[in-house]
Enzyme design. Sequence first.
Site: not given
Length: 242
Positions: A9, A12, A45, A47, A51-52, A72, A103, A153, A192
Amino acid sequence: MSAPILGVNVDHVATLRQARRASLPDPVAAAIVAVRAGAPVITAHLREDRRHIQDDDVLRLHEIAGGRLNLEMAVTPQMLRFAEQLGPPECCLVPEKRAELTTEGGLDVLAGETEVRAACQQLAALGTRVALFIDPVQQQVEAAARCGAVAVELHTGSYANAGVAAAAHELQRLVEAARIAVQLGLAVHAGHGLDYFNVKPVAAIRHIEELNIGHAIVAQAMICGFETAVRQMLDLLRAARP
Ligand code: PXP
């Protein structure tokens, strides 16, 4: 019994870039390195609050990762329209709350079954393999199967956050949910809060086919580089199922 495959992922990497509204570091560059290191899946992801990861990141990830992209997203009309234009190979439907840092829990498929089933059908019509991110709870697994998802998942947050005393119980919940999912014909992914210290017992659960890991790999990459961080995680997954 082969090791679960790793979905790296790259959210970040984008978090760091967005902290300065700059152009670097580029999550797509990180994805290219992750693929070179042997990661079979790249996860991002998108969102609702962007935000990222940004829309353009997903388009570029789709170009470079091709069949490896796992998108995602929340179950919203806007996100479903985005997915319809993109046609991602894999899609994981997740819950989203604006105020959360990450999440926090699984999708309540039971409560939103009609909406989730419609989303699964819409995505499946694109040829997308749909996974539902859920807590390791029997009723949620059963609801996911009724919705026509290809995979669940399992949210590993409770396991990752459990102290030593509770970790075995949380692990057992994952084992049991994975067993039920397989019985119902679902593929099992998990993720996660997994890191270099807690990943092995989860990777050893034989029904789990894919693990999606972000924060720990990006954090490790800060110290030793992205390629090494991905390789170290791949080594742990292989070691969990020798
Ligand atoms: N799987 C899903 C569905 C997620 O939402 C996240 C967090 O974005 C992850 C896996 C990865 O979690 P982490 O960054 O803690 O490894």
